[in-house]
Design an enzyme around this catalytic site. Structure first.
Site, mmCIF file in Angstrom:
data_model
loop_
_atom_site.group_PDB
_atom_site.id
_atom_site.type_symbol
_atom_site.label_atom_id
_atom_site.label_comp_id
_atom_site.label_asym_id
_atom_site.label_seq_id
_atom_site.Cartn_x
_atom_site.Cartn_y
_atom_site.Cartn_z
ATOM 1 N N SER A 163 0.807 -1.228 0.000
ATOM 2 C CA SER A 163 0.000 0.000 0.000
ATOM 3 C C SER A 163 0.835 1.271 0.000
ATOM 4 C CB SER A 163 -0.923 0.024 1.219
ATOM 5 O OG SER A 163 -0.164 -0.071 2.406
ATOM 6 N N ASP A 201 -4.293 7.672 7.921
ATOM 7 C CA ASP A 201 -5.438 6.852 8.336
ATOM 8 C C ASP A 201 -5.073 5.817 9.392
ATOM 9 O OD1 ASP A 201 -3.919 5.098 6.901
ATOM 10 O OD2 ASP A 201 -5.428 4.619 5.397
ATOM 11 N N HIS A 221 -1.005 4.547 7.154
ATOM 12 C CA HIS A 221 -0.400 5.232 6.008
ATOM 13 C C HIS A 221 -0.186 6.711 6.314
ATOM 14 C CE1 HIS A 221 -2.805 1.758 4.691
ATOM 15 N NE2 HIS A 221 -1.660 1.463 4.105
#
Ligand code: NAG
Ligand code: NAG
Ligand code: NAG
Length: 394
Positions: A45, A351, A354
């Site tokens: 990610s 979040d 991240h």
């Protein structure tokens, strides 16, 4: 009060910093084109620009496919796990390349192909195959894609940008390969499923060896310039600060509030990874294998948040479901009742796990221009052209 006077004190330093950054960015841009013709990216990610989004069933939109993801730069969710651009986007911009499209978007009808870059990174992906975790009772809630899967995709799509082995070698010689960050999820999923750190530590040599094999494989195909990022200081992330909340006081770093033993674990992975990079550098002296020190590039933001303008605090997430770190695993950013801060550029953490675009931009700057890449990235264009004996044509 105290806050406004510290803002006034900081402003000139910040302005000088931003000016310097702008100047550095423009000077890279001027010499762009000749550096790399494309970026080929593998990872999770931290670098995913939209692959996991395309793997998700459409009946229940995943939280990261909803606003406020993407709000700050793209003004819509793109599948990136941030409010805006990621490190890979800043790399592409500084090399004068278009943003790197996700592999699973396919080569589209508008003639946008993968010749200037393709991104195989999938959020949630592990370095090791999913079977390794299944055998150990660790679930991956996001995807079963591993680094091996991404390499298979890469070999499948190769014929679309080169026609025979020497043509492909030439294509790869002029490409920058971004190998990671990958490996973080090999530990993340296990950690939040209650597996003890000593057992997770035993995964590290296998994870590093998997990354190393992937590097050797792309070198064998013709790659000569690779960036291999290490792991982040996970003890500073809102996810772990929440999950291990109420740990002993001595577990916390007094200066940053991060959890020491988790950061020590990241450092352990990074040490083994760098040792392995040293080993394979000797085996492939014609290749430039750059270690990207994500750990320290991020750590300076946690050590001096005010210096970088992070007045929301370094540890609290901008978008989340409340609590001391604004993180609650059952209230994901994107779905109510999660709420988002007004100005993400004041936060390091987006979040929970991240980072914000502002943080990624500083990290990218620290790698491109600063001391956090070994050998330094800003000397590599020259190396690439001398090792080939040619200047790469734009
Ligand atoms: C991964 O998941 C997909 C979809 O659920 C499945 O088709 C595929 O066989 C799985 N692959 C592996 C290696 O488990
Ligand atoms: C490989 O492909 C390139 C580009 O299409 C072509 O110029 C070259 O002649 C080919 N070489 C061989 C050995 O087929
Ligand atoms: C997390 O959110 C859920 C759902 O809103 C709530 O029931 C729970 O109490 C929250 N947990 C914490 C620790 O605040």
């Amino acid at each position: 009060m105290a806050a406004s006077s510290s803002i006034q004190l900081l402003t000139p330093a910040l302005a000088i910093f931003i000016l310097t950054l702008l100047k550095l960015c423009t000077s890279t841009r001027a010499s762009a084109g000749i550096c790399y013709k494309s970026i080929i990216s593998f990872g999770d990610s931290i670098a995913d620009t939209g692959n996991l989004l395309r793997l998700c069933p459409s009946n229940h939109p995943p939280h990261f496919s909803l606003p406020p993801y993407g709000e700050s730069f793209f003004h819509r969710p793109t599948g990136r796990f941030s409010n805006g651009r990621l490190v890979i986007d800043f790399f592409a911009e500084s090399f004068g390349l278009p943003l790197i499209p996700p592999y699973l978007a396919g080569e589209d009808a508008r003639g946008r192909d993968f010749r200037q870059g393709v991104n195989f990174a999938v959020a949630g992906a592990t370095a090791l195959d999913s079977s390794f975790f299944r055998e150990r009772g660790v679930r991956n809630p996001l995807t079963n894609v591993s680094l091996g899967t991404q390499l298979r995709w890469f070999k499948d799509v190769m014929p679309s940008f080169c026609s025979n082995s020497s043509d492909c070698r030439e294509f790869l010689r002029t490409s920058l390969v971004l190998m990671g960050e990958i490996g973080g999820n090999d530990y993340n999923h296990a950690l939040v499923q209650g597996i003890k750190i000593d057992q997770i530590k035993s995964f590290v040599p296998a994870v590093v060896s998997e990354i190393s094999s992937a590097i050797e494989e792309v070198i064998k195909l013709g790659a000569v310039t690779l960036i291999v990022p290490g792991n982040f200081p996970i003890g500073c992330s809102a996810v772990y600060l929440t999950y291990f909340q109420g740990s002993n006081q001595q577990d916390y770093d007094k200066a940053t509030g991060c959890i020491n033993w988790l950061n020590d674990f990241s450092k352990y992975h990074n040490r083994l990874l760098q040792k392995e990079l040293n080993r394979i550098r000797k085996l492939h002296p014609h290749a430039t294998i750059i270690y990207a020190d994500y750990y320290n590039a991020a750590m300076r933001l946690y050590r001096s948040p005010n210096k970088y303008g992070f007045r929301g605090g370094a540890l609290k997430a901008c978008c989340g479901g409340g609590g001391p770190y604004n993180y609650n695993s059952s209230v994901e950013c994107g779905y109510p009742p999660a709420t988002s801060c007004d100005d993400p550029s004041l936060y390091v953490c987006w979040d929970g796990l991240h980072l914000t675009e502002a943080a990624y931009q500083l990290i990218a700057g620290g790698l491109l221009q600063g001391p956090f890449s070994t050998p330094p990235m800003n000397t590599i264009c020259a190396l690439a052209s001398t090792s080939s004996g040619l200047l790469l044509q734009d």
